[in-house]
Design a protein around this motif. Structure first.
Motif, PDB file in Angstrom:
ATOM      1  N   HIS A  59       0.809  -1.222   0.000  1.00 41.14           N
ATOM      2  CA  HIS A  59       0.000   0.000   0.000  1.00 41.14           C
ATOM      3  C   HIS A  59       0.845   1.277   0.000  1.00 41.14           C
ATOM      4  CE1 HIS A  59      -2.850  -3.086   1.365  1.00 41.14           C
ATOM      5  NE2 HIS A  59      -3.714  -2.388   0.638  1.00 41.14           N
ATOM      6  N   ASN A  60       1.907   1.285  -0.809  1.00 44.77           N
ATOM      7  CA  ASN A  60       2.778   2.453  -0.946  1.00 44.77           C
ATOM      8  C   ASN A  60       2.629   3.038  -2.339  1.00 44.77           C
ATOM      9  OD1 ASN A  60       4.448   2.167   1.621  1.00 44.77           O
ATOM     10  ND2 ASN A  60       4.704   0.158   0.695  1.00 44.77           N
ATOM     11  N   ASN A  61       3.058   4.266  -2.492  1.00 40.89           N
ATOM     12  CA  ASN A  61       3.170   4.902  -3.797  1.00 40.89           C
ATOM     13  C   ASN A  61       4.646   4.991  -4.146  1.00 40.89           C
ATOM     14  OD1 ASN A  61       0.370   5.405  -3.890  1.00 40.89           O
ATOM     15  ND2 ASN A  61       0.633   7.315  -2.756  1.00 40.89           N
ATOM     16  N   LEU A  62       5.039   4.359  -5.242  1.00 42.71           N
ATOM     17  CA  LEU A  62       6.419   4.441  -5.726  1.00 42.71           C
ATOM     18  C   LEU A  62       6.391   5.260  -7.008  1.00 42.71           C
ATOM     19  CD1 LEU A  62       6.281   1.214  -4.357  1.00 42.71           C
ATOM     20  CD2 LEU A  62       8.634   1.991  -4.383  1.00 42.71           C
ATOM     21  N   ILE A  63       6.927   6.474  -6.913  1.00 41.84           N
ATOM     22  CA  ILE A  63       6.766   7.451  -7.981  1.00 41.84           C
ATOM     23  C   ILE A  63       8.107   8.102  -8.303  1.00 41.84           C
ATOM     24  CG2 ILE A  63       5.647   9.629  -8.617  1.00 41.84           C
ATOM     25  CD1 ILE A  63       3.385   8.852  -6.614  1.00 41.84           C
ATOM     26  N   ASN A  64       8.472   8.090  -9.578  1.00 38.96           N
ATOM     27  CA  ASN A  64       9.577   8.875 -10.111  1.00 38.96           C
ATOM     28  C   ASN A  64      10.928   8.589  -9.450  1.00 38.96           C
ATOM     29  OD1 ASN A  64      10.439  10.764 -12.041  1.00 38.96           O
ATOM     30  ND2 ASN A  64      10.482  12.385 -10.501  1.00 38.96           N
TER      31      ASN A  64
ATOM     32  N   ASN B  18       0.756  -2.047  -4.146  1.00 40.50           N
ATOM     33  CA  ASN B  18       1.491  -0.793  -4.269  1.00 40.50           C
ATOM     34  C   ASN B  18       1.102  -0.106  -5.569  1.00 40.50           C
ATOM     35  OD1 ASN B  18       3.428  -0.974  -1.926  1.00 40.50           O
ATOM     36  ND2 ASN B  18       3.853  -2.903  -2.962  1.00 40.50           N
ATOM     37  N   TYR B  19       1.301   1.209  -5.609  1.00 41.21           N
ATOM     38  CA  TYR B  19       1.139   1.961  -6.846  1.00 41.21           C
ATOM     39  C   TYR B  19       2.531   2.168  -7.441  1.00 41.21           C
ATOM     40  CZ  TYR B  19       0.602   5.719 -10.148  1.00 41.21           C
ATOM     41  OH  TYR B  19       0.657   6.470 -11.300  1.00 41.21           O
ATOM     42  N   TRP B  20       2.691   1.785  -8.700  1.00 39.49           N
ATOM     43  CA  TRP B  20       3.953   1.896  -9.424  1.00 39.49           C
ATOM     44  C   TRP B  20       3.707   2.826 -10.608  1.00 39.49           C
ATOM     45  CZ3 TRP B  20       7.572  -1.180  -6.994  1.00 39.49           C
ATOM     46  CH2 TRP B  20       7.086  -2.221  -6.203  1.00 39.49           C
ATOM     47  N   ASP B  21       4.333   3.978 -10.632  1.00 40.15           N
ATOM     48  CA  ASP B  21       4.052   4.930 -11.706  1.00 40.15           C
ATOM     49  C   ASP B  21       4.551   4.476 -13.072  1.00 40.15           C
ATOM     50  OD1 ASP B  21       6.792   5.400 -11.317  1.00 40.15           O
ATOM     51  OD2 ASP B  21       6.599   7.552 -11.662  1.00 40.15           O
TER      52      ASP B  21
ATOM     53  N   THR C 278      -4.214   3.559  -9.323  1.00 39.00           N
ATOM     54  CA  THR C 278      -4.096   4.972  -8.958  1.00 39.00           C
ATOM     55  C   THR C 278      -3.373   5.080  -7.614  1.00 39.00           C
ATOM     56  OG1 THR C 278      -6.268   4.942  -7.890  1.00 39.00           O
ATOM     57  CG2 THR C 278      -6.208   5.621 -10.196  1.00 39.00           C
ATOM     58  N   PRO C 279      -2.693   6.189  -7.378  1.00 45.06           N
ATOM     59  CA  PRO C 279      -1.953   6.341  -6.114  1.00 45.06           C
ATOM     60  C   PRO C 279      -2.875   6.296  -4.900  1.00 45.06           C
ATOM     61  CG  PRO C 279      -1.290   8.027  -7.693  1.00 45.06           C
ATOM     62  CD  PRO C 279      -2.483   7.331  -8.279  1.00 45.06           C
TER      63      PRO C 279
END
Length: 169
Positions: free
Chosen positions: A81-86, A110-113, A156-157
């Motif tokens: 349940h994390n956002n991994l972005i950029n 998890n959210y993977w951008d 989605t994040p």
């Protein structure tokens, strides 16, 4: 904290450090990293080395220059349940001991951008063996690639906000 069994890092903003936002080495007690903003660190957002029983959840791990999360010779790791972005690369792991990789490491929801395809998200890593001296990292060679999966990545994040006041217990 060595006599305590459970540790928590929560509601923290760990940003713009010269190394990693969080670095945990040689630790085998439970640590929960929750509801944190971990971004723009010069190396890694989170670096785990020879650790066990670490949970990272509900965190924004963003724009770290080397890896969002780097995991070396660690097991019983739960990343959910994390956002991994950029991040330059979201997650990297390697092990010199295959049993570390088999020790219930979990990636979930998890959210993977950079997720380009439907289905599970592939998390690539490597297994190494020592050729001669187990204390000399130059004497190791790659045995094989290894893949973990986030079987249920989200599209989605997550809505993650940190409260005021970093808590470390």
């Amino acid at each position: 904290y060595s006599s305590s069994k459970n540790h928590k890092i929560s509601n923290c903003k760990l940003m713009k450090n010269n190394e990693s936002g969080i670095e945990i080495k040689y630790f085998d007690k439970s640590i929960s990293i929750t509801n944190c903003i971990i971004k723009e660190n010069k190396k890694h957002g989170i670096y785990l080395y020879e650790t066990r029983k670490i949970t990272v959840s509900y965190c924004n791990i963003e724009s770290n220059h080397v890896y969002g999360i780097k995991i070396l010779d660690s097991n019983k790791i739960s990343i959910h349940h994390n956002n991994l972005i950029n991040n330059s690369q979201h997650i990297y792991f390697e092990s010199l001991r295959i049993y570390f990789l088999l020790g219930r490491t979990l990636f979930r929801s998890n959210y993977w951008d950079d997720r380009a395809e439907k289905g599970p998200y592939k998390i690539k890593g490597e297994i190494f063996v020592y050729k001669f001296d187990p204390f000399d990292d130059e004497n190791r060679e790659k045995l094989r690639d290894w893949i973990f999966y986030d079987w249920f990545p989200v599209k989605t994040p997550h809505d993650i906000t940190t409260a005021y006041g970093c808590g470390i217990e």
